[in-house]
Enzyme design. Structure first.
Site, PDB file in Angstrom:
ATOM      1  N   ASP A   1       0.851  -1.191   0.000  1.00 52.18           N
ATOM      2  CA  ASP A   1       0.000   0.000   0.000  1.00 52.18           C
ATOM      3  C   ASP A   1       0.889   1.244   0.000  1.00 52.18           C
ATOM      4  O   ASP A   1       1.729   1.407   0.889  1.00 52.18           O
ATOM      5  CB  ASP A   1      -0.887  -0.018   1.249  1.00 52.18           C
ATOM      6  CG  ASP A   1      -1.977   1.049   1.218  1.00 52.18           C
ATOM      7  OD1 ASP A   1      -1.770   2.110   0.596  1.00 52.18           O
ATOM      8  OD2 ASP A   1      -3.028   0.824   1.837  1.00 52.18           O
TER       9      ASP A   1
ATOM     10  N   GLU B   1       0.029 -11.354  -8.857  1.00 57.14           N
ATOM     11  CA  GLU B   1      -1.183 -11.079  -9.629  1.00 57.14           C
ATOM     12  C   GLU B   1      -1.235  -9.614 -10.069  1.00 57.14           C
ATOM     13  O   GLU B   1      -1.578  -9.308 -11.216  1.00 57.14           O
ATOM     14  CB  GLU B   1      -2.431 -11.415  -8.798  1.00 57.14           C
ATOM     15  CG  GLU B   1      -2.628 -12.891  -8.514  1.00 57.14           C
ATOM     16  CD  GLU B   1      -1.923 -13.353  -7.236  1.00 57.14           C
ATOM     17  OE1 GLU B   1      -2.174 -14.493  -6.815  1.00 57.14           O
ATOM     18  OE2 GLU B   1      -1.128 -12.573  -6.666  1.00 57.14           O
TER      19      GLU B   1
ATOM     20  N   LYS C   1      -0.725   9.924   1.002  1.00 56.76           N
ATOM     21  CA  LYS C   1      -0.744  11.207   1.715  1.00 56.76           C
ATOM     22  C   LYS C   1       0.493  11.336   2.602  1.00 56.76           C
ATOM     23  O   LYS C   1       0.893  10.390   3.280  1.00 56.76           O
ATOM     24  CB  LYS C   1      -2.009  11.316   2.558  1.00 56.76           C
ATOM     25  CG  LYS C   1      -3.281  11.382   1.710  1.00 56.76           C
ATOM     26  CD  LYS C   1      -4.516  11.552   2.573  1.00 56.76           C
ATOM     27  CE  LYS C   1      -5.762  11.635   1.697  1.00 56.76           C
ATOM     28  NZ  LYS C   1      -7.007  11.774   2.493  1.00 56.76           N
TER      29      LYS C   1
END
Length: 210
Positions: A118, A193, A122
């Site tokens: 991830d 993937e 920000k």
């Protein structure tokens, strides 16, 4: 991205619980007792649906692999793929990790893979990124002296941040490219993937090995 809840989730997870380590902290410093061989131990932090981890386990049958994944519906896919392929040298942990040192002892891992983590784009969330400097320091503590950290990401901003953190800490870069599948490293790569999806869309894959 929030994943859709899989049908019969609990029953399906229970049927595959032999691949799951429910109390991972108990194995700190003794992970080899979980596996059938005493080979080197590798970790994928955020293993997703398992394609990469399964590929590594099949290519390196004398080594052992642990996948950590926090999203149960995603983890279920990895478990089912592992079971279908009859892989014996993989175990999974279902959790979001705060401190890797809670799970592994000093020098216990031979390598850590961070694939498409991830990006937390920000600025105020920078300390949540898995390549934040403090995390890199902790990874190094649980790695053998000759161990490695391998990072792959499609996110150019996260990659820039990662390189900045590496430089700030004075860590050595062993390999690096901003276009992995056009590089000399491509032939040996096992993909995820996400990676297959991004490549088919023409997106460059950033890669660095510490």
């Amino acid at each position: 991205m929030r994943q859709r809840k899989a049908k019969n989730m609990e029953e399906r997870l229970t049927a595959l619980k032999h691949y799951l380590i429910e109390t991972p902290g108990e194995y700190k410093g003794d992970w080899h007792s979980v596996f059938e061989n005493k080979g080197p131990l590798y970790l994928e932090l955020g293993c997703g649906k398992g394609q990469f981890l399964i590929g590594q386990a099949q290519a390196n049958t004398d080594a052992n692999f642990i996948g950590i994944e926090g999203q149960d519906s995603v983890l279920l896919r990895a478990l089912e793929k592992t079971d279908a392929a009859e892989i014996v040298n993989i175990r999974f942990i279902h959790m979001f990790v705060r401190d890797i040192r809670d799970l592994f002892g000093d020098g216990e891992l031979s390598g850590i893979y961070l694939n498409f983590s991830d990006p937390w784009p920000k600025a105020r969330h920078a300390k949540r990124r898995l390549t934040y400097g403090e995390y890199l320091v902790r990874y190094k503590q649980v790695l053998r002296e000759d161990g490695f950290i391998a990072v792959k990401t499609d996110n150019d901003g996260l990659f820039d941040f990662t390189l900045e953190e590496i430089e700030r800490l004075g860590l050595e870069i062993k390999e690096m490219t901003r276009d992995l599948h056009s590089s000399d490293y491509a032939a040996r790569e096992i993909t995820t993937e996400y990676e297959d999806k991004f490549r088919s869309a023409g997106k460059n894959i950033n890669y660095v090995l510490l």
